[in-house]
Scaffold this motif. Structure first.
Motif, PDB file in Angstrom:
ATOM      1  N   GLN A 108       0.822  -1.210   0.000  1.00  0.00           N
ATOM      2  CA  GLN A 108       0.000   0.000   0.000  1.00  0.00           C
ATOM      3  C   GLN A 108       0.857   1.262   0.000  1.00  0.00           C
ATOM      4  O   GLN A 108       0.580   2.215  -0.736  1.00  0.00           O
ATOM      5  CB  GLN A 108      -0.942  -0.008   1.203  1.00  0.00           C
ATOM      6  N   THR A 109       1.916   1.255   0.792  1.00  0.00           N
ATOM      7  CA  THR A 109       2.793   2.427   0.868  1.00  0.00           C
ATOM      8  C   THR A 109       3.559   2.615  -0.437  1.00  0.00           C
ATOM      9  O   THR A 109       3.638   3.727  -0.966  1.00  0.00           O
ATOM     10  CB  THR A 109       3.768   2.294   2.050  1.00  0.00           C
ATOM     11  N   ILE A 110       4.113   1.536  -0.969  1.00  0.00           N
ATOM     12  CA  ILE A 110       4.895   1.619  -2.205  1.00  0.00           C
ATOM     13  C   ILE A 110       4.020   2.093  -3.364  1.00  0.00           C
ATOM     14  O   ILE A 110       4.413   2.979  -4.140  1.00  0.00           O
ATOM     15  CB  ILE A 110       5.559   0.268  -2.524  1.00  0.00           C
ATOM     16  N   LYS A 111       2.815   1.523  -3.496  1.00  0.00           N
ATOM     17  CA  LYS A 111       1.939   1.927  -4.597  1.00  0.00           C
ATOM     18  C   LYS A 111       1.480   3.375  -4.430  1.00  0.00           C
ATOM     19  O   LYS A 111       1.250   4.063  -5.420  1.00  0.00           O
ATOM     20  CB  LYS A 111       0.737   0.986  -4.715  1.00  0.00           C
ATOM     21  N   GLY A 112       1.377   3.838  -3.186  1.00  0.00           N
ATOM     22  CA  GLY A 112       1.033   5.237  -2.948  1.00  0.00           C
ATOM     23  C   GLY A 112       2.147   6.179  -3.400  1.00  0.00           C
ATOM     24  O   GLY A 112       1.883   7.259  -3.935  1.00  0.00           O
ATOM     25  N   MET A 113       3.386   5.770  -3.193  1.00  0.00           N
ATOM     26  CA  MET A 113       4.529   6.601  -3.565  1.00  0.00           C
ATOM     27  C   MET A 113       4.919   6.422  -5.033  1.00  0.00           C
ATOM     28  O   MET A 113       5.306   7.375  -5.692  1.00  0.00           O
ATOM     29  CB  MET A 113       5.738   6.259  -2.685  1.00  0.00           C
ATOM     30  N   TYR A 114       4.862   5.185  -5.519  1.00  0.00           N
ATOM     31  CA  TYR A 114       5.329   4.851  -6.864  1.00  0.00           C
ATOM     32  C   TYR A 114       4.292   3.991  -7.587  1.00  0.00           C
ATOM     33  O   TYR A 114       4.458   2.788  -7.723  1.00  0.00           O
ATOM     34  CB  TYR A 114       6.665   4.101  -6.809  1.00  0.00           C
ATOM     35  N   PRO A 115       3.207   4.601  -8.038  1.00  0.00           N
ATOM     36  CA  PRO A 115       2.135   3.811  -8.657  1.00  0.00           C
ATOM     37  C   PRO A 115       2.568   3.067  -9.916  1.00  0.00           C
ATOM     38  O   PRO A 115       1.948   2.069 -10.284  1.00  0.00           O
ATOM     39  CB  PRO A 115       1.057   4.861  -8.977  1.00  0.00           C
ATOM     40  N   GLU A 116       3.649   3.505 -10.545  1.00  0.00           N
ATOM     41  CA  GLU A 116       4.120   2.853 -11.764  1.00  0.00           C
ATOM     42  C   GLU A 116       4.914   1.564 -11.485  1.00  0.00           C
ATOM     43  O   GLU A 116       5.170   0.779 -12.392  1.00  0.00           O
ATOM     44  CB  GLU A 116       4.986   3.818 -12.585  1.00  0.00           C
ATOM     45  N   THR A 117       5.301   1.339 -10.239  1.00  0.00           N
ATOM     46  CA  THR A 117       6.054   0.135  -9.881  1.00  0.00           C
ATOM     47  C   THR A 117       5.123  -1.066  -9.830  1.00  0.00           C
ATOM     48  O   THR A 117       4.097  -1.033  -9.170  1.00  0.00           O
ATOM     49  CB  THR A 117       6.739   0.307  -8.509  1.00  0.00           C
ATOM     50  N   ALA A 118       5.491  -2.114 -10.564  1.00  0.00           N
ATOM     51  CA  ALA A 118       4.712  -3.358 -10.530  1.00  0.00           C
ATOM     52  C   ALA A 118       5.118  -4.132  -9.277  1.00  0.00           C
ATOM     53  O   ALA A 118       6.308  -4.328  -9.030  1.00  0.00           O
ATOM     54  CB  ALA A 118       4.980  -4.185 -11.778  1.00  0.00           C
ATOM     55  N   VAL A 119       4.135  -4.549  -8.485  1.00  0.00           N
ATOM     56  CA  VAL A 119       4.405  -5.326  -7.281  1.00  0.00           C
ATOM     57  C   VAL A 119       3.668  -6.656  -7.398  1.00  0.00           C
ATOM     58  O   VAL A 119       2.454  -6.681  -7.562  1.00  0.00           O
ATOM     59  CB  VAL A 119       3.967  -4.586  -6.000  1.00  0.00           C
ATOM     60  N   VAL A 120       4.436  -7.738  -7.339  1.00  0.00           N
ATOM     61  CA  VAL A 120       3.877  -9.087  -7.397  1.00  0.00           C
ATOM     62  C   VAL A 120       4.015  -9.681  -5.999  1.00  0.00           C
ATOM     63  O   VAL A 120       5.114  -9.741  -5.448  1.00  0.00           O
ATOM     64  CB  VAL A 120       4.618  -9.949  -8.441  1.00  0.00           C
ATOM     65  N   MET A 121       2.901 -10.091  -5.441  1.00  0.00           N
ATOM     66  CA  MET A 121       2.891 -10.648  -4.092  1.00  0.00           C
ATOM     67  C   MET A 121       3.202 -12.141  -4.139  1.00  0.00           C
ATOM     68  O   MET A 121       2.828 -12.834  -5.088  1.00  0.00           O
ATOM     69  CB  MET A 121       1.541 -10.409  -3.428  1.00  0.00           C
ATOM     70  N   VAL A 122       3.883 -12.621  -3.103  1.00  0.00           N
ATOM     71  CA  VAL A 122       4.305 -14.016  -2.998  1.00  0.00           C
ATOM     72  C   VAL A 122       3.788 -14.573  -1.673  1.00  0.00           C
ATOM     73  O   VAL A 122       3.912 -13.902  -0.641  1.00  0.00           O
ATOM     74  CB  VAL A 122       5.852 -14.117  -3.041  1.00  0.00           C
ATOM     75  N   THR A 123       3.237 -15.784  -1.696  1.00  0.00           N
ATOM     76  CA  THR A 123       2.754 -16.378  -0.449  1.00  0.00           C
ATOM     77  C   THR A 123       2.812 -17.895  -0.499  1.00  0.00           C
ATOM     78  O   THR A 123       2.733 -18.490  -1.568  1.00  0.00           O
ATOM     79  CB  THR A 123       1.308 -15.933  -0.135  1.00  0.00           C
ATOM     80  N   GLY A 124       2.944 -18.479   0.664  1.00  0.00           N
ATOM     81  CA  GLY A 124       2.898 -19.926   0.791  1.00  0.00           C
ATOM     82  C   GLY A 124       1.516 -20.394   1.204  1.00  0.00           C
ATOM     83  O   GLY A 124       1.192 -21.566   1.101  1.00  0.00           O
ATOM     84  N   THR A 125       0.700 -19.469   1.677  1.00  0.00           N
ATOM     85  CA  THR A 125      -0.652 -19.812   2.118  1.00  0.00           C
ATOM     86  C   THR A 125      -1.649 -18.823   1.513  1.00  0.00           C
ATOM     87  O   THR A 125      -2.052 -17.865   2.170  1.00  0.00           O
ATOM     88  CB  THR A 125      -0.754 -19.774   3.654  1.00  0.00           C
ATOM     89  N   PRO A 126      -2.027 -19.056   0.262  1.00  0.00           N
ATOM     90  CA  PRO A 126      -2.954 -18.117  -0.369  1.00  0.00           C
ATOM     91  C   PRO A 126      -4.342 -18.214   0.250  1.00  0.00           C
ATOM     92  O   PRO A 126      -4.828 -19.301   0.539  1.00  0.00           O
ATOM     93  CB  PRO A 126      -2.972 -18.572  -1.829  1.00  0.00           C
ATOM     94  N   SER A 127      -4.922 -17.085   0.479  1.00  0.00           N
ATOM     95  CA  SER A 127      -6.303 -17.040   0.959  1.00  0.00           C
ATOM     96  C   SER A 127      -7.048 -16.038   0.088  1.00  0.00           C
ATOM     97  O   SER A 127      -6.439 -15.118  -0.480  1.00  0.00           O
ATOM     98  CB  SER A 127      -6.366 -16.622   2.425  1.00  0.00           C
ATOM     99  N   VAL A 128      -8.344 -16.209  -0.004  1.00  0.00           N
ATOM    100  CA  VAL A 128      -9.148 -15.293  -0.799  1.00  0.00           C
ATOM    101  C   VAL A 128      -8.973 -13.869  -0.276  1.00  0.00           C
ATOM    102  O   VAL A 128      -8.845 -12.916  -1.050  1.00  0.00           O
ATOM    103  CB  VAL A 128     -10.634 -15.718  -0.769  1.00  0.00           C
TER     104      VAL A 128
END
Length: 132
Positions: free
Chosen positions: A63-83
């Motif tokens: 949330q903070t990164i996208k607020g500062m740099y909306p052009e940056t692509a952020v891909v989230m990584v998880t071992g336990t995906p939840s809806v």
């Protein structure tokens, strides 16, 4: 490309996958606080970030990164995906989601899609953008 994960083995594995796909890894952090510092200093094109980390979660950092740099692509990584995690990530501006254990093809496909969605009209190299 910036890698953010509290598990050193996961960072090493992801770094290897990304480099094999033609991505340049310019930094690594082990929590959301480090991600924010490196995002400000290095201004990466893409960030691969774990959802659950100490000090500051990946969702908070996203949330903070996208607020500062909306052009940056952020891909989230998880071992336990939840809806809920997926929903929160997408609402907060994530460009994609990668589930552990990593499947090389899926990781690289997700990053290519994230790169394209963050930069409409951009042309990725055969494996991935070298400048990432």
């Amino acid at each position: 490309m910036l890698i953010v994960d509290d598990n050193e083995l996961m960072r090493t594995l992801l770094r290897s996958i990304l480099r094999s796909g033609g991505y340049q890894v310019i930094g690594e952090a082990k929590n959301g606080v480090g991600a924010l510092e490196l995002a400000q200093r290095l201004r990466p094109d893409i960030i691969c970030m774990d959802v659950v980390m100490p000090q500051m979660s990946g969702l908070e950092a996203l949330q903070t990164i996208k607020g500062m740099y909306p052009e940056t692509a952020v891909v989230m990584v998880t071992g336990t995906p939840s809806v809920d995690n997926v929903h929160q990530s997408i609402q907060s501006g994530a460009s994609g989601f990668i589930v552990k254990p990593f499947k090389v093809g899926k990781v690289l496909d997700t990053l290519r899609q994230a790169w394209r969605s963050a930069r409409p009209g951009a042309v990725a190299l055969s494996g991935g953008p070298e400048s990432a």
